[in-house]
Design an enzyme around this catalytic site. Structure first.
Site, PDB file in Angstrom:
ATOM      1  CD1 TRP A  79       2.047  11.557   6.287  1.00  0.00           C
ATOM      2  CD2 TRP A  79       3.713  13.047   5.940  1.00  0.00           C
ATOM      3  NE1 TRP A  79       1.563  12.814   5.928  1.00  0.00           N
ATOM      4  CE2 TRP A  79       2.374  13.663   5.744  1.00  0.00           C
ATOM      5  CE3 TRP A  79       4.990  13.682   5.760  1.00  0.00           C
ATOM      6  CZ2 TRP A  79       2.320  15.114   5.450  1.00  0.00           C
ATOM      7  CZ3 TRP A  79       4.767  15.036   5.328  1.00  0.00           C
ATOM      8  CH2 TRP A  79       3.575  15.589   5.318  1.00  0.00           C
ATOM      9  CG  HIS A  80       8.561  13.172   4.309  1.00  0.00           C
ATOM     10  ND1 HIS A  80       8.502  12.779   5.859  1.00  0.00           N
ATOM     11  CD2 HIS A  80       8.622  14.638   4.313  1.00  0.00           C
ATOM     12  CE1 HIS A  80       8.335  14.068   6.383  1.00  0.00           C
ATOM     13  NE2 HIS A  80       8.525  15.040   5.547  1.00  0.00           N
ATOM     14  N   GLY A  81       6.963   9.880   1.411  1.00  0.00           N
ATOM     15  CA  GLY A  81       6.921   9.420   0.317  1.00  0.00           C
ATOM     16  C   GLY A  81       7.067   7.983   0.085  1.00  0.00           C
ATOM     17  CG  PHE A  91       6.336  14.801   0.371  1.00  0.00           C
ATOM     18  CD1 PHE A  91       6.654  14.087  -0.430  1.00  0.00           C
ATOM     19  CD2 PHE A  91       6.813  15.924   0.891  1.00  0.00           C
ATOM     20  CE1 PHE A  91       7.987  14.067  -0.648  1.00  0.00           C
ATOM     21  CE2 PHE A  91       8.221  16.140   0.808  1.00  0.00           C
ATOM     22  CZ  PHE A  91       8.854  15.066   0.040  1.00  0.00           C
TER      23      PHE A  91
END
Lengths: 380, 498
Positions: free
Chosen positions: B327-329, B498
Site C-alpha cells: 500500500w505504501h508504494g 503514497f
C-alpha cells in the site's frame, strides 16, 4: 505522537471570557506580550545560531557591502560561525598601514572567495597566508576583500575605492562563472540588482552605467532603523532570509512581490532605468575591458594583478570558452593567470571539493595550494 | 497544495474566514468547493477522478442498502471498481515492470524464445495524490453499508467526507459514521476547537519543517553515499530517517487535524506516542492508527483474524503486513518492508507466548528493565525496517547495514548533524514532551494528584484560554522560530507519494 489533548472538549465559559474587555486593555496587553516575545526571541535565536545570515547592507556606490563587525552563523550551505572584521571583511583584523618587509596580497572575488560555507581558517585566503609564511623567510599578509554576489564591475570599483588604500603588492581576482553577465544590464528591466554596470562605447572605451544605482538611491541610502535591525536583530534576519527563500521557492509569493514592487514604483519618475541609451552589450567583451582596466589600475598603484579562473568541473561550455579567452588576455596584457580546472580534476574526485555550489574545505585547500605556488613564483 | 507552502498559508485563513462569515447553510458547500480547489491546485484534471469515484461510491452505498438481496454482488463490483482504480494508477507500471523483468530473466536464463521489448514497458500514468487514502475510505464506506450501517443520503455531505481537504491527501483515513455525524447539526463556532486547531497547526509545522525537514538533510547526505559512512554516521542517518518519517507524517496529521478543527470538525488521531511502544504489536497500535485499524477491520478480520489456528493467524498477519507494505508504494522494497514487519509481529507474538510458558523468565516481566529493553529492541527493529523503507533498492539497504555494523571512524554526517540546529530543536521538543507527559500524568492521577499542582494547571489552562494577547504573542513567536529554523528548501511530505 500527538501530545495534545486528543479530543478538545468544549469547556464551560470562563469568567474572563464573559466579561467585556476594553479594547485598549487588549491592545496594551498584546503589545506587552509581543514585547516579551520579541525580547525572548532576540535572546534565544543568537544562542541557537539562527537569524544571523543577514550580513550585507546597501551601499550607494557598490550596491551592497558587508556589515562591519557582524556576527554571522552560516547554515545555507556548509557551516561557519564568526564575526566579520571591523571594516566588514570576512577576515581577521588588518591595519590599513602595511608592515615594512611584508608582501601584501589582496583577494578579490565573490562568495567562493568569501567562503562563508567553511570556517574562516579553512578559507583559501587564510590557508595561502599560512602556507606562504611557512615556505620561506619572506613575510606575507593576505587580505580577503571578497563579498558575496560581487561582479567583476563591483570588484573593479571596490579596488579603486577601497582596496587601493591598503596598497597591496599583489591583487588576485578569482573569476567565477556568471560574473560576466552580471557586469551588463539588459534593457527594460526594472528589478535588476542594484550594482554598478558597464558598457563599451562606440570608440571601444569602457564606460560606467550607474543608472540602476541612481534609480535605487532611496533604497540604498542609510536608514537608521533598518540599518540597526539588519546589524543587530535576529528576528529581522529570520524574516529577511524567509523573504529571500519565498521569492525563490514560492511562485505565488513571487507574483505578489512583483505586484507590490510595480505598485510602489508607480510614482518613480526616473525612467532612465528602463531606457538603456547604448546598444546591447556583449557581456564578455565588457568583462575583458574591465579586467584590462583593473590590470592598469593595479599597475598605477604598484600592485601586480593575478587572475584565477574558477574550476570548470561541470563542463560549462561558456566558462570553458571564457577561461580560454581570459588566459589569452593575460598573455596579451602580461599578467599571470591560472585556470583551476585541471588541479581539481587531478585530485581524482572533483565533486568532493564542492558542497553544493561553493568550495568545501578540501576545495579551498586545492585553491590555496595552487595560489601559493603561483605567488611564490612571482618576483619582486 | 502543500500544508507547509505559502499558498496554503494564504488559502486556509481565507477559507476559514469565509466559512464563519457565511450563513451556516452555505458553509459545507463552501468547504466542498474549497476542498476541490485544494485538490485541483495540483492537477485540475484529477478533480474529475475524485468526483467520479465519489459519485459511483455514493450510488453503490445507496444500492447496497436498497437491494438487500443483491448487496453481495454490488459490494463485489464496488470493491473491484475501487481496487481497480487504485491498482491502475498505483501498480500498473509496477506490475508491467515486474512481468517484463521476469520474462527477461526467463528469456536469458532458460533461453525461452520470446519477443520482448528492449526496455520495460511503461504507461504514461501520474499517480493521483492521496488515491491510496481516499480509496480506502470508499472501501470502508461500502463495506460498512454492506455490514448494516446506514448510507449517507445527502450527496454534498458524502462528497465532503470524501474530499475534505484537511485529510484528503495523506489521511488520517476517516470513518464516515464519525465524520457524517458531525454534519447532522449546523456548524457552530467553538473557541476551544479553534484554539486546539491553531496549536496543532503550529505544532505540526514545527515537527514537519523544523525537525523533519532538517533531519531529512542529514538523512539524505547519509543515504546518498553509504560507502563513505563511518559507524556513527550510518546510525545517525538510519535513526534519523525513522524519526524524520515520524515528524513528517505526524506533523502533516497535526496540521490536517488542526485545520479541520478550525472548521469545527474532528478527524481521528494517527499517532499515540509510538516510540514508547515496548513491542511491535504495541507499536502498530500507536503508529498510523487509522491505517492499522483499517487493515485490521477490512483485511485481517475478514481473513479470519485471531479466531483461526495459530498457523493461519500467522499467515493472516503476514498477508496483512505485506499488503500494508505494498500500500505504501509500488516497489519491491516496500513489500520486503511489510514482510519484515509481519515477521516481526509473528516473532513478537511467539516470544510473548514463550515467556508466558517459562515462569523463570516471566517473573522478569514486571521489572522496568524488561519494559525498557522492549522499547530499545523495538527501536532497533524500527531502525532496521527504516533502512529497507528508505533505501533505493536491496543492495543499497545491505550497504547501509554493512556500514552500521562495521567499526569505522565517522565524520561528515555526524559533523553535519552536530553543526545543524537539530541538537537544539530536538532538545526543545523533548522539553515539550516532558511537559505533556507531566500534564498527562497529573490528569491520570485524577483525584489523587497533588491539589496545588492541579490548581496551578487549571489556573494556567484557564488563563491561556482566556488570554488572546498571550496567544497572539506565543503564536507570533512560534512562527518566527519555525521560519528561523526552517531549511532553505521546502520539502514535500513523504506520505504524499503514497
Amino acid at each position: 505522537m500527538s501530545p495534545v489533548a486528543t479530543t478538545p472538549t468544549v469547556k464551560p465559559p470562563i469568567e474572563s471570557l464573559k466579561k467585556p474587555r476594553s479594547k485598549w486593555r487588549t491592545a496594551l496587553e498584546t503589545t506587552a506580550f509581543l514585547a516579551v516575545s520579541v525580547a525572548l526571541l532576540e535572546w534565544f535565536l543568537p544562542i541557537a545560531g539562527v537569524g544571523q545570515e543577514e550580513f550585507l547592507q546597501p551601499d550607494r556606490k557598490l550596491g551592497c557591502r558587508h556589515i562591519p563587525g557582524k556576527y554571522v552563523v552560516w547554515r545555507m550551505e556548509g557551516f561557519s560561525r564568526g564575526h566579520l572584521n571591523s571594516t566588514g571583511l570576512r577576515d581577521i583584523e588588518h591595519n590599513i598601514g602595511k608592515t615594512p618587509g611584508t608582501i601584501r596580497v589582496a583577494l578579490l572575488g565573490d562568495s567562493s572567495t568569501e567562503g562563508l560555507q567553511v570556517p574562516l581558517d579553512d578559507t583559501y585566503a587564510r590557508l595561502v597566508e599560512k602556507q606562504l609564511n611557512n615556505s620561506g623567510t619572506q613575510k606575507y599578509e593576505v587580505i580577503n576583500f571578497a563579498c558575496s554576489s560581487y561582479s567583476t564591475g563591483q570588484q573593479h570599483e571596490q579596488f579603486l575605492n577601497e582596496v587601493a588604500t591598503y596598497k597591496p603588492d599583489i591583487t588576485v581576482l578569482l573569476y567565477n562563472r556568471g560574473d560576466a553577465v552580471e557586469n551588463i544590464r539588459k534593457p527594460g528591466k526594472l528589478n535588476v540588482e542594484p550594482r554598478p554596470y558597464f558598457y563599451v562605447d562606440a570608440q571601444g572605451t569602457l564606460q560606467p552605467d550607474s543608472s540602476v544605482l541612481s534609480y535605487n538611491q532611496a533604497k540604498l541610502s542609510p536608514n537608521p532603523v533598518f540599518d540597526f535591525l539588519r546589524a543587530h536583530s535576529s528576528i529581522y534576519g529570520v524574516l529577511s532570509s524567509t523573504h529571500l527563500a519565498l521569492c525563490t521557492n514560492e511562485p505565488l509569493y513571487g507574483k505578489l512581490k512583483n505586484a507590490f514592487d510595480w505598485l510602489s514604483n508607480l510614482g518613480n519618475t526616473n525612467k532612465n532605468v528602463t531606457n538603456v541609451l547604448y546598444p546591447e552589450q556583449d557581456a564578455f567583451r565588457v568583462t575583458r575591458s574591465l579586467l584590462v582596466d583593473l590590470n592598469n589600475s593595479c599597475k598605477a598603484n604598484n600592485s601586480k594583478f593575478v587572475l584565477l579562473v574558477f574550476p570548470n568541473t561541470l563542463g560549462d561550455l561558456d566558462l570553458a570558452y571564457q577561461a580560454k579567452q581570459l588566459l589569452n588576455l593575460s598573455k596579451e596584457e602580461n599578467f599571470p593567470s591560472f585556470d583551476l580546472t585541471q588541479s581539481f580534476y587531478d585530485t581524482g574526485n572533483p565533486g568532493a571539493l564542492f558542497l553544493e555550489y561553493h568550495f568545501s574545505s578540501a576545495g579551498h585547500k586545492v585553491v590555496a595550494d595552487q595560489l601559493t605556488k603561483l605567488l611564490s613564483s612571482l618576483s619582486f | 497544495m502543500l500544508f507547509n507552502s505559502f499558498t496554503y498559508l494564504v488559502f486556509l485563513p481565507i477559507v476559514v474566514a469565509l466559512y464563519w462569515v457565511l450563513p451556516p447553510v452555505f458553509r459545507r458547500t463552501l468547504l466542498l468547493i474549497a476542498s476541490y480547489l485544494f485538490y485541483m491546485n495540483w492537477k485540475p484534471a484529477y478533480g474529475l477522478l475524485i468526483l467520479a469515484l465519489t459519485v459511483v461510491n455514493y450510488f453503490l452505498g445507496l444500492a447496497i442498502h436498497k437491494f438487500v438481496n443483491k448487496r453481495k454482488p454490488i459490494l463485489t463490483a464496488g470493491l473491484i471498481f475501487n481496487l481497480g482504480c487504485l491498482c491502475f494508477y498505483k501498480y500498473a507500471n509496477f506490475l508491467l515492470d515486474s512481468a517484463w523483468q521476469s520474462a527477461t530473466w526467463l528469456h536469458t536464463s532458460l533461453h525461452l524464445p520470446m519477443n520482448l521489448p528492449a526496455t520495460s514497458p511503461a504507461l504514461d500514468i501520474i499517480l493521483p495524490l492521496g488515491i491510496s487514502f481516499f480509496t480506502f475510505e470508499f472501501i470502508h464506506y461500502i463495506v460498512d453499508v454492506y455490514r448494516g450501517s446506514k448510507p449517507v443520503t445527502n450527496f454534498r455531505n458524502f462528497a465532503l467526507f470524501a474530499a475534505f481537504f484537511p485529510s484528503q491527501i495523506a489521511g488520517p483515513i476517516k470513518r464516515f459514521q464519525d465524520f457524517v455525524e458531525q454534519m447532522l447539526t449546523e456548524p457552530v463556532f467553538k473557541p476551544a476547537y479553534f484554539q486546539s486547531g491553531m496549536f496543532l497547526i503550529f505544532l505540526g509545522l514545527f515537527k514537519k519543517i523544523v525537525l523533519g525537514d532538517n533531519l531529512g538533510r542529514v538523512v539524505n547526505a547519509g543515504f546518498a553515499h553509504p560507502e563513505t559512512l563511518g559507524t556513527l554516521d550510518a546510525w545517525i542517518a538510519v535513526a534519523g530517517f525513522t524519526f524524520q518519517i515520524f515528524f513528517d507524517f505526524s506533523g502533516y496529521t497535526d496540521i490536517g487535524r488542526g485545520s479541520a478543527l478550525l472548521f469545527g470538525y474532528k478527524v481521528p488521531e494517527n499517532f499515540n506516542w509510538p516510540f514508547l511502544a515496548a513491542n511491535l504489536t504495541d507499536f502498530w497500535r500507536r503508529w498510523h492508527i487509522s491505517l492499522s485499524t483499517w487493515l485490521r477491520d477490512y483485511l485481517f478480520i475478514p481473513l479470519g483474524g485471531s479466531r483461526v489456528s495459530p498457523l493461519r493467524q500467522q499467515i493472516n498477519v503476514m498477508i496483512t503486513m505485506v499488503l500494508g507494505g505494498l500500500w505504501h508504494g509500488a516497489a519491491w522494497h516496500y513489500v520486503i518492508w511489510g514482510a519484515f514487519h509481519g515477521s516481526g509481529l509473528v516473532l513478537s507474538k511467539e516470544w510473548h507466548n514463550l515467556v508466558s510458558r517459562l515462569p523463570w523468565l516471566a517473573r522478569f516481566r514486571p521489572h522496568a528493565i524488561w519494559h525498557y529493553s522492549g522499547i530499545a529492541f523495538t527501536w532497533f527493529f524500527l531502525f532496521m525496517a527504516g533502512v529497507i523503507f528508505r533505501a533505493d533498492n536491496v543492495p543499497h539497504a545491505l550497504n547501509m547495514c554493512k556500514h552500521m555494523f562495521a567499526l569505522a571512524p565517522s565524520y561528515a554526517v555526524t559533523h553535519q548533524f552536530l553543526m545543524s540546529t537539530l541538537p537544539i530543536t530536538i532538545s526543545l521538543y523533548l522539553v515539550f514532551l516532558l511537559l505533556c507527559a507531566w500534564r498527562d500524568s497529573v490528569a491520570r492521577k485524577g483525584e489523587h494528584a497533588n491539589a496545588s499542582v492541579k490548581k496551578f494547571m487549571t489556573a494556567t489552562s484557564n488563563w491561556w484560554q482566556g488570554s488572546l494577547p498571550a496567544q497572539i504573542a506565543v503564536y507570533a513567536g512560534m512562527a518566527i522560530i519555525i521560519l528561523g529554523f526552517a531549511p532553505r528548501q521546502v520539502a514535500p511530505f513523504i506520505y504524499f507519494q503514497f
